[in-house]
Design a protein around this motif. Structure first.
Motif, PDB file in Angstrom:
ATOM      1  N   SER A  86       0.833  -1.204   0.000  1.00  0.00           N
ATOM      2  CA  SER A  86       0.000   0.000   0.000  1.00  0.00           C
ATOM      3  C   SER A  86       0.868   1.254   0.000  1.00  0.00           C
ATOM      4  O   SER A  86       0.519   2.243  -0.655  1.00  0.00           O
ATOM      5  CB  SER A  86      -0.978  -0.001   1.179  1.00  0.00           C
ATOM      6  OG  SER A  86      -0.300   0.036   2.404  1.00  0.00           O
ATOM      7  N   VAL A 104      -3.021   5.156   1.193  1.00  0.00           N
ATOM      8  CA  VAL A 104      -3.857   4.095   0.619  1.00  0.00           C
ATOM      9  C   VAL A 104      -4.161   3.086   1.716  1.00  0.00           C
ATOM     10  O   VAL A 104      -3.267   2.699   2.475  1.00  0.00           O
ATOM     11  CB  VAL A 104      -3.145   3.417  -0.567  1.00  0.00           C
ATOM     12  CG1 VAL A 104      -3.993   2.299  -1.140  1.00  0.00           C
ATOM     13  CG2 VAL A 104      -2.814   4.433  -1.650  1.00  0.00           C
ATOM     14  N   SER A 105      -5.421   2.660   1.794  1.00  0.00           N
ATOM     15  CA  SER A 105      -5.803   1.666   2.798  1.00  0.00           C
ATOM     16  C   SER A 105      -5.112   0.338   2.494  1.00  0.00           C
ATOM     17  O   SER A 105      -4.680   0.082   1.369  1.00  0.00           O
ATOM     18  CB  SER A 105      -7.323   1.491   2.818  1.00  0.00           C
ATOM     19  OG  SER A 105      -7.775   1.000   1.573  1.00  0.00           O
ATOM     20  N   GLN A 153      -8.464  -0.235  -1.413  1.00  0.00           N
ATOM     21  CA  GLN A 153      -9.781   0.179  -1.882  1.00  0.00           C
ATOM     22  C   GLN A 153     -10.006   1.688  -1.771  1.00  0.00           C
ATOM     23  O   GLN A 153     -10.807   2.241  -2.513  1.00  0.00           O
ATOM     24  CB  GLN A 153     -10.883  -0.548  -1.090  1.00  0.00           C
ATOM     25  CG  GLN A 153     -10.877  -2.039  -1.261  1.00  0.00           C
ATOM     26  CD  GLN A 153     -11.171  -2.452  -2.688  1.00  0.00           C
ATOM     27  OE1 GLN A 153     -12.167  -2.059  -3.262  1.00  0.00           O
ATOM     28  NE2 GLN A 153     -10.276  -3.230  -3.271  1.00  0.00           N
ATOM     29  N   GLN A 154      -9.325   2.322  -0.828  1.00  0.00           N
ATOM     30  CA  GLN A 154      -9.501   3.756  -0.579  1.00  0.00           C
ATOM     31  C   GLN A 154      -8.156   4.466  -0.657  1.00  0.00           C
ATOM     32  O   GLN A 154      -7.153   3.941  -0.181  1.00  0.00           O
ATOM     33  CB  GLN A 154     -10.087   3.999   0.819  1.00  0.00           C
ATOM     34  CG  GLN A 154     -11.415   3.329   1.077  1.00  0.00           C
ATOM     35  CD  GLN A 154     -12.534   4.012   0.331  1.00  0.00           C
ATOM     36  OE1 GLN A 154     -12.554   5.227   0.202  1.00  0.00           O
ATOM     37  NE2 GLN A 154     -13.478   3.231  -0.159  1.00  0.00           N
ATOM     38  N   LYS A 168      -6.667   8.387   0.195  1.00  0.00           N
ATOM     39  CA  LYS A 168      -6.865   9.749   0.666  1.00  0.00           C
ATOM     40  C   LYS A 168      -5.733  10.586   0.086  1.00  0.00           C
ATOM     41  O   LYS A 168      -4.564  10.327   0.339  1.00  0.00           O
ATOM     42  CB  LYS A 168      -6.828   9.777   2.198  1.00  0.00           C
ATOM     43  CG  LYS A 168      -7.454  10.993   2.802  1.00  0.00           C
ATOM     44  CD  LYS A 168      -7.395  10.962   4.309  1.00  0.00           C
ATOM     45  CE  LYS A 168      -8.375   9.954   4.878  1.00  0.00           C
ATOM     46  NZ  LYS A 168      -8.470  10.054   6.338  1.00  0.00           N
ATOM     47  N   LYS A 212     -13.184  13.187 -10.540  1.00  0.00           N
ATOM     48  CA  LYS A 212     -12.716  11.939  -9.922  1.00  0.00           C
ATOM     49  C   LYS A 212     -12.719  10.763 -10.884  1.00  0.00           C
ATOM     50  O   LYS A 212     -11.778   9.978 -10.921  1.00  0.00           O
ATOM     51  CB  LYS A 212     -13.581  11.581  -8.707  1.00  0.00           C
ATOM     52  CG  LYS A 212     -13.064  12.096  -7.421  1.00  0.00           C
ATOM     53  CD  LYS A 212     -13.909  11.562  -6.290  1.00  0.00           C
ATOM     54  CE  LYS A 212     -13.739  12.425  -5.076  1.00  0.00           C
ATOM     55  NZ  LYS A 212     -14.587  12.006  -3.972  1.00  0.00           N
ATOM     56  N   ARG A 266      -9.404   8.732 -11.868  1.00  0.00           N
ATOM     57  CA  ARG A 266      -9.271   7.298 -11.582  1.00  0.00           C
ATOM     58  C   ARG A 266      -8.951   6.506 -12.850  1.00  0.00           C
ATOM     59  O   ARG A 266      -8.131   5.594 -12.823  1.00  0.00           O
ATOM     60  CB  ARG A 266     -10.546   6.750 -10.949  1.00  0.00           C
ATOM     61  CG  ARG A 266     -10.671   7.122  -9.483  1.00  0.00           C
ATOM     62  CD  ARG A 266     -11.864   6.477  -8.841  1.00  0.00           C
ATOM     63  NE  ARG A 266     -11.609   5.054  -8.685  1.00  0.00           N
ATOM     64  CZ  ARG A 266     -12.559   4.132  -8.673  1.00  0.00           C
ATOM     65  NH1 ARG A 266     -13.824   4.477  -8.807  1.00  0.00           N
ATOM     66  NH2 ARG A 266     -12.265   2.861  -8.528  1.00  0.00           N
ATOM     67  N   PRO A 307      -8.148   2.454  -6.495  1.00  0.00           N
ATOM     68  CA  PRO A 307      -8.778   2.895  -5.239  1.00  0.00           C
ATOM     69  C   PRO A 307      -9.738   4.065  -5.438  1.00  0.00           C
ATOM     70  O   PRO A 307      -9.558   4.882  -6.341  1.00  0.00           O
ATOM     71  CB  PRO A 307      -7.588   3.339  -4.378  1.00  0.00           C
ATOM     72  CG  PRO A 307      -6.394   2.707  -4.979  1.00  0.00           C
ATOM     73  CD  PRO A 307      -6.693   2.536  -6.437  1.00  0.00           C
ATOM     74  N   GLU A 308     -10.754   4.124  -4.599  1.00  0.00           N
ATOM     75  CA  GLU A 308     -11.686   5.247  -4.570  1.00  0.00           C
ATOM     76  C   GLU A 308     -10.928   6.443  -3.994  1.00  0.00           C
ATOM     77  O   GLU A 308     -10.255   6.332  -2.973  1.00  0.00           O
ATOM     78  CB  GLU A 308     -12.888   4.894  -3.685  1.00  0.00           C
ATOM     79  CG  GLU A 308     -14.067   5.808  -3.835  1.00  0.00           C
ATOM     80  CD  GLU A 308     -14.685   5.756  -5.223  1.00  0.00           C
ATOM     81  OE1 GLU A 308     -15.028   6.836  -5.729  1.00  0.00           O
ATOM     82  OE2 GLU A 308     -14.825   4.658  -5.788  1.00  0.00           O
ATOM     83  N   LEU A 309     -11.034   7.609  -4.653  1.00  0.00           N
ATOM     84  CA  LEU A 309     -10.269   8.783  -4.247  1.00  0.00           C
ATOM     85  C   LEU A 309     -11.082   9.722  -3.376  1.00  0.00           C
ATOM     86  O   LEU A 309     -12.267   9.936  -3.618  1.00  0.00           O
ATOM     87  CB  LEU A 309      -9.795   9.564  -5.479  1.00  0.00           C
ATOM     88  CG  LEU A 309      -8.936   8.825  -6.492  1.00  0.00           C
ATOM     89  CD1 LEU A 309      -8.686   9.701  -7.702  1.00  0.00           C
ATOM     90  CD2 LEU A 309      -7.629   8.406  -5.868  1.00  0.00           C
ATOM     91  N   SER A 310     -10.420  10.290  -2.364  1.00  0.00           N
ATOM     92  CA  SER A 310     -11.007  11.408  -1.621  1.00  0.00           C
ATOM     93  C   SER A 310      -9.909  12.457  -1.480  1.00  0.00           C
ATOM     94  O   SER A 310      -8.759  12.136  -1.168  1.00  0.00           O
ATOM     95  CB  SER A 310     -11.528  10.961  -0.257  1.00  0.00           C
ATOM     96  OG  SER A 310     -10.475  10.542   0.572  1.00  0.00           O
TER      97      SER A 310
END
Length: 115
Positions: free
Chosen positions: A6, A40-41, A45-46, A48, A71, A75, A88-91
């Motif tokens: 990660s 990254v988690s 998956q996530q 930040k 986004k 991605r 991964p989903e971005l925030s």
């Protein structure tokens, strides 16, 4: 083992995001953005994304809105550049540490000027 992976993915994403945000995003709301960190988690998956934005509060808000709207494109660009099963989903979050450091530096400078 997954922590190492990660971290490696986060570093690669940081590099690619810097390039994508500076060259590929055409949204006029997105101002001058610097990617300061990516976390990254463990399950990938996530993600930040911490960013520093040059400008006033309104420009920062506009940039966050522009990035939120972009986004999907961001991605897909990351997916094209990095080999991952699932991107991964971005925030996006504003990184306040640079401004905080500058504030402390100004305070120290002002204290030294007084003496």
């Amino acid at each position: 083992m997954s922590n190492i992976r990660s971290n490696r993915v986060a570093e690669q994403m940081k590099k690619e995001l810097g390039d994508i945000l500076s060259r590929k995003i055409k949204d006029p709301r997105v101002g001058f953005v610097t990617v300061t960190d990516v976390q990254v988690s463990g399950d990938l998956q996530q993600a930040k994304v911490f960013i520093s934005i040059f400008g006033d509060e309104q420009q920062k808000e506009d940039t966050l809105v522009g990035l939120a709207k972009s986004k999907g494109f961001i991605r897909s660009e990351i997916g094209n550049r990095i080999r991952l099963r699932k991107v991964p989903e971005l925030s996006f979050e504003i990184d306040e540490t640079i401004e905080y450091g500058n504030k402390i530096e100004r305070i120290i400078h002002d204290l030294n000027e007084d003496h």
